[in-house]
Motif scaffolding. Structure first.
Motif, mmCIF file in Angstrom:
data_model
loop_
_atom_site.group_PDB
_atom_site.id
_atom_site.type_symbol
_atom_site.label_atom_id
_atom_site.label_comp_id
_atom_site.label_asym_id
_atom_site.label_seq_id
_atom_site.Cartn_x
_atom_site.Cartn_y
_atom_site.Cartn_z
ATOM 1 N N MET A 125 0.833 -1.194 0.000
ATOM 2 C CA MET A 125 0.000 0.000 0.000
ATOM 3 C C MET A 125 0.873 1.253 0.000
ATOM 4 S SD MET A 125 -3.150 0.836 2.559
ATOM 5 C CE MET A 125 -4.615 1.608 1.885
ATOM 6 N N ARG A 126 0.408 2.241 -0.701
ATOM 7 C CA ARG A 126 1.019 3.579 -0.689
ATOM 8 C C ARG A 126 -0.097 4.583 -0.462
ATOM 9 N NH1 ARG A 126 1.640 8.057 -4.167
ATOM 10 N NH2 ARG A 126 3.690 9.059 -4.096
ATOM 11 N N ILE A 127 0.046 5.402 0.560
ATOM 12 C CA ILE A 127 -0.955 6.426 0.858
ATOM 13 C C ILE A 127 -0.282 7.783 0.906
ATOM 14 C CG2 ILE A 127 -2.666 7.253 2.523
ATOM 15 C CD1 ILE A 127 -3.128 4.526 3.465
ATOM 16 N N GLU A 128 -0.878 8.756 0.232
ATOM 17 C CA GLU A 128 -0.406 10.126 0.307
ATOM 18 C C GLU A 128 -1.473 10.887 1.086
ATOM 19 O OE1 GLU A 128 1.373 10.980 -3.463
ATOM 20 O OE2 GLU A 128 1.470 13.131 -3.048
ATOM 21 N N PHE A 129 -1.064 11.622 2.124
ATOM 22 C CA PHE A 129 -2.081 12.323 2.921
ATOM 23 C C PHE A 129 -1.557 13.666 3.420
ATOM 24 C CE2 PHE A 129 -0.118 11.510 7.041
ATOM 25 C CZ PHE A 129 0.584 10.335 6.846
ATOM 26 N N ASP A 130 -2.486 14.564 3.710
ATOM 27 C CA ASP A 130 -2.147 15.852 4.319
ATOM 28 C C ASP A 130 -2.528 15.805 5.789
ATOM 29 O OD1 ASP A 130 -1.175 16.988 1.991
ATOM 30 O OD2 ASP A 130 -3.140 17.742 1.365
ATOM 31 N N LEU A 131 -1.611 16.283 6.646
ATOM 32 C CA LEU A 131 -1.859 16.298 8.083
ATOM 33 C C LEU A 131 -1.388 17.644 8.630
ATOM 34 C CD1 LEU A 131 -2.641 14.438 10.583
ATOM 35 C CD2 LEU A 131 -0.175 14.105 10.837
ATOM 36 N N PRO A 132 -2.301 18.411 9.225
ATOM 37 C CA PRO A 132 -1.907 19.720 9.754
ATOM 38 C C PRO A 132 -0.745 19.597 10.740
ATOM 39 C CG PRO A 132 -4.296 19.483 9.782
ATOM 40 C CD PRO A 132 -3.730 18.153 9.406
ATOM 41 N N GLU A 133 0.155 20.539 10.641
ATOM 42 C CA GLU A 133 1.338 20.569 11.525
ATOM 43 C C GLU A 133 2.147 19.274 11.448
ATOM 44 O OE1 GLU A 133 0.965 22.833 15.317
ATOM 45 O OE2 GLU A 133 -1.162 22.329 15.056
ATOM 46 N N LEU A 134 2.307 18.760 10.266
ATOM 47 C CA LEU A 134 2.980 17.479 10.071
ATOM 48 C C LEU A 134 4.356 17.440 10.726
ATOM 49 C CD1 LEU A 134 3.039 14.689 8.607
ATOM 50 C CD2 LEU A 134 4.157 15.840 6.703
ATOM 51 N N GLU A 135 5.143 18.471 10.446
ATOM 52 C CA GLU A 135 6.537 18.504 10.921
ATOM 53 C C GLU A 135 6.594 18.245 12.437
ATOM 54 O OE1 GLU A 135 9.296 19.314 8.843
ATOM 55 O OE2 GLU A 135 10.486 18.664 10.566
ATOM 56 N N ARG A 136 5.743 18.991 13.175
ATOM 57 C CA ARG A 136 5.762 18.906 14.624
ATOM 58 C C ARG A 136 5.253 17.550 15.125
ATOM 59 N NH1 ARG A 136 2.387 19.595 18.547
ATOM 60 N NH2 ARG A 136 0.612 20.198 17.269
ATOM 61 N N ARG A 137 4.265 16.990 14.396
ATOM 62 C CA ARG A 137 3.589 15.796 14.904
ATOM 63 C C ARG A 137 4.154 14.482 14.364
ATOM 64 N NH1 ARG A 137 -2.445 16.859 13.386
ATOM 65 N NH2 ARG A 137 -2.740 14.883 14.505
ATOM 66 N N MET A 138 5.107 14.568 13.446
ATOM 67 C CA MET A 138 5.579 13.364 12.759
ATOM 68 C C MET A 138 6.070 12.287 13.725
ATOM 69 S SD MET A 138 6.020 11.737 9.947
ATOM 70 C CE MET A 138 6.647 12.136 8.301
ATOM 71 N N GLU A 139 6.904 12.680 14.682
ATOM 72 C CA GLU A 139 7.503 11.694 15.566
ATOM 73 C C GLU A 139 6.425 10.896 16.307
ATOM 74 O OE1 GLU A 139 11.122 11.669 18.856
ATOM 75 O OE2 GLU A 139 10.662 13.478 17.675
#
Lengths: 299, 299, 299, 299
Positions: free
Chosen positions: A64-78
């Motif tokens: 599976m490959r999913i592309e998604f947008d997530l607000p404040e990605l940088e901060r929440r990635m970990e």
């Protein structure tokens, strides 16, 4: 030559600062898509693109490959990664999440033939290759001035039978651990197993034939002798088996009895350029999954 | 099934009753084109089409195909050939002159897979294959009724390891000396060297891969295992070397990781049909010259 | 001609008795994939294949195709649809669920040129077209015997300027409401808006050019006059605008100055056959969604 | 950037110092090939390659391209041409003889999009384009530094609605009479009829669509709106009719519903580069004859 600095780069970074990509492979079973999509929904992500493939629905592998947008990605990635780890464990997933705004780092290896390198540099400065070209390594000095005119470091590391081990040690040093993918853009030296091991499924080679036809040296001369009516080129990940790694992309062009070896090479150069550039683009866009010496390409 | 009898055949016969084709191959040297074109002009022929190719202008081979109209061709052919023999001797030519209105005679060999046979019959009854299908030979009885519905004799000659020699003797008998070309339309038996010798460069096989990749059995399964991104088919003249004869035509189609062996076979059937039909058409139109395991195709 | 009855058909029916396909289009928004995959998981379905596409992630349209296996599908289908209706309402979905084992019913319309009809019949009897060919309609009687030899009803409905309305009424009658898709396999009559309205996005036409080039009559003659170097064919859904409906598939082949109109037609026939067969296959496999005169094809 | 000066050019000049090419078009009739080949033989020429095509053998046009080696070509060219004039008159020939060692002179016109220019310069410095690039003309200054780094003069001639006539006067001045062919490498200004008249069949344009589909501006946006499944590019000689001149070469690539206008442009750039480079190569090698808005291409 200033051409490349004048370009405005509209990279994915600026266009989609909160976009991520997730790659998953695991044994197939019920509930995978539901679990993953529920996880993303619960975290406030919006799925932009999703592709999925199952080799054999009863007991095969799931990709599976999913592309998604997530607000404040940088901060929440970990945290996102930590929490997804639970689902991943449940389904025995092999997985990665990429922040699209973190550009991939490329190292390009080249020998004397320059067409593939020139193509990648042109696509890069045209904004079509959304990555950083961190360095170029060559066993010849020929392209030094040209590459450096783009502001890209050029490492001339000669290779002879005697110095091969030492040369690879220096290559490892200049490439480092931080590089995402190494492109062999007509680099005419055999890569040792230990070097390959460092960058498993992260070294892309362009072979100037339609593999598995014409493995090894002088494929255009081999093609001429066999009298084929179509020639091709193959981009593949490098493995210990010569020209035997997972194929990423191939393309071909019709030729005729009137085309001698020189003409086959000339026609082939354009196929090589196009095929390699496509493979690199797909790798950079996290479109390729490798399973048992074959690729799943979501494009 | 009466479809085929309703068709009006506008064959080359009726369109160009005085048309001939000449095929020449010889060591290159000065004056060949001048001598041949002067000969035709002096005999009142009008050159309609002419193609020429020289492998290496200094000391290589020269190949030529000329299509011309000559009044009262039928009556004058014998003398024309006798007189051309003088020029031919002078230049050490390997040559033939064909009367276009004499349709070539085809024998089609088939096993269980019928798609190539069906395609050839369809093209023939559509008037696209300007030849006589003299007979069909098969090691199975499956297609008997279908083939006979076209008014074409069907010879069921079973082949087993024990009866192979005897089967080939019967095949030689039913095919005879009068046949211009044998088409192996997915005929899944190895042809013996002595049979090949009888019809040198007159047996066309369709191999279901993009040769020289995937020689031998189950090429689609081989292609699936190797993970190629393009599959193909190859029409070639049969020689003693398995799948190693002079290539006449190849074509390919893109596939993806999602196509299993069954799907590759399905896609491949259409490539096979198209490639074989083109090769047969070119052979019938005297467009192919063979030299050292390679073809010169004037099309 | 008994060929077709001898074939063993391994249809999807027998292979996957509990397989269903779901097609969805709706305004994009968060949670769609999660809701749908959760719904299927909760009902015990196993997703086999899933494709998704969003035109513009912020405020655009969302398209999805899911293939899944559900135990006792036949018995539970009605309830499944009723329950899915709730989710569908929530997201303003345009949706359908198909039971794969219910074969689609085809009607084929044909005039004098038979190559597309012959191809569809051949693919059908070869087991490559997983559908029922319910009937053939033609304004000519030519193919009656041939079609009936497959056990398929043939309706000869002549069309003249005067009888056109009456002819369409009879066509509607014989086709009925039960037909899933009508294939215009080189049917050379204009279809009236009211007939099209009956089968919106369910009439597939093959146009013998690379649309939008060469709309209307005699496209090969138009192509010859313009001197194009590549010709093509286009399969599209029929709308009120002549040759203007949503394009499903196109393919092309290289031609040269030496190919006259007759040769273009000959070459084109094979392109037409291949392109139409692909479009029909994708329609039958529920791979096509139509939106604003364009298609989304998941293949 | 010194890359280009380091290349060794093995031009046709050095390889074949005595090679010539002859292009002929005339009404068809008996004896043409015989007369021409006899003429060449009598002068001691050796025919290396010969191609011929007749539109309609009874009363149509005849086209021929001959490549031959003639000792001391340079010294004897004038006399050869004078003597051939007699034969030419006899058959009402339109003809030319080119000394291959006299490289053709190119002028390249470009606007802002640089990919076609970059490709031509790359092929030229790689030795694949056997011609002299005499100058580059642009209505923008962007590429000045880049072009001059190759040692090629760059003329920045701005064009506005008001200054168009004056701009063309300056273009004529810098191009001069000595230029063999003008390449519009994505030059986005309409050329006036009087300018075209100066260089009849000597201006090659690349149009970014598969003509005659999508004539005029923004063809990729047009293609996106129409929902085509294949896009292409077309190289043609410029005539007074917009995008209506004789087509030299076309090529295409498959696209999908997922490719937006930006992606179509990106894919298209590679097709444009390849198609234009082929057309220029064929023009330089005297492979193209123009007749009634169509080309005969001997390749």
């Amino acid at each position: 030559m200033e051409l490349h600095v004048k370009r405005e780069h509209f990279s994915s970074d600026e266009q989609h600062p909160n976009r991520a990509r997730m790659l998953i492979s695991c044994p197939d079973g019920p509930g995978i898509v539901a679990a993953v999509s529920r996880f993303l929904f619960d975290h406030g992500a919006n799925i932009v693109q999703s592709d999925q493939y199952t080799i054999d629905p009863s007991g095969g592998m799931f990709f599976m490959r999913i592309e998604f947008d997530l607000p404040e990605l940088e901060r929440r990635m970990e945290q996102l990664q930590a929490e997804f780890g639970e689902i991943a464990g449940q389904f025995q997933m092999n997985w990665k999440i990429f922040n699209v705004s973190h550009k991939k780092k490329l190292a390009i290896f080249v020998s004397k033939e320059d067409h593939c390198l020139v193509e990648l540099l042109w696509q890069w400065q045209a904004g079509d290759l959304d990555a950083d070209i961190a360095l170029v390594v060559s066993n010849h000095a020929d392209m030094k001035e040209y590459v450096e005119s783009f502001g890209i470091p050029y490492h001339h590391i000669p290779v002879t039978a005697d110095t091969k081990a030492e040369a690879e040690r220096r290559q490892l040093e200049v490439v480092g651990e931080d590089i995402d993918v190494i492109i062999l853009a007509r680099y005419m030296q055999i890569i040792s197993p230990s070097f390959i091991e460092h960058y498993r499924n992260r070294i892309i080679n362009i072979h100037h034939s339609f593999l598995p036809a014409f493995i090894g040296g002088n494929p255009y001369a081999q093609a001429y002798r066999r009298g084929v009516k179509i020639i091709g080129a193959t981009a593949h990940y490098v493995t210990e088996e010569l020209d035997g790694g997972p194929i990423i992309e191939q393309d071909v062009q019709r030729v005729s009895h009137g085309d001698d070896v020189g003409e086959l090479k000339r026609i082939g150069r354009t196929i090589e350029r196009v095929v390699l550039a496509r493979a690199v683009k797909w790798h950079i866009e996290d479109r390729i999954l490798v399973h048992q010496n074959k690729t799943v390409v979501f494009n």
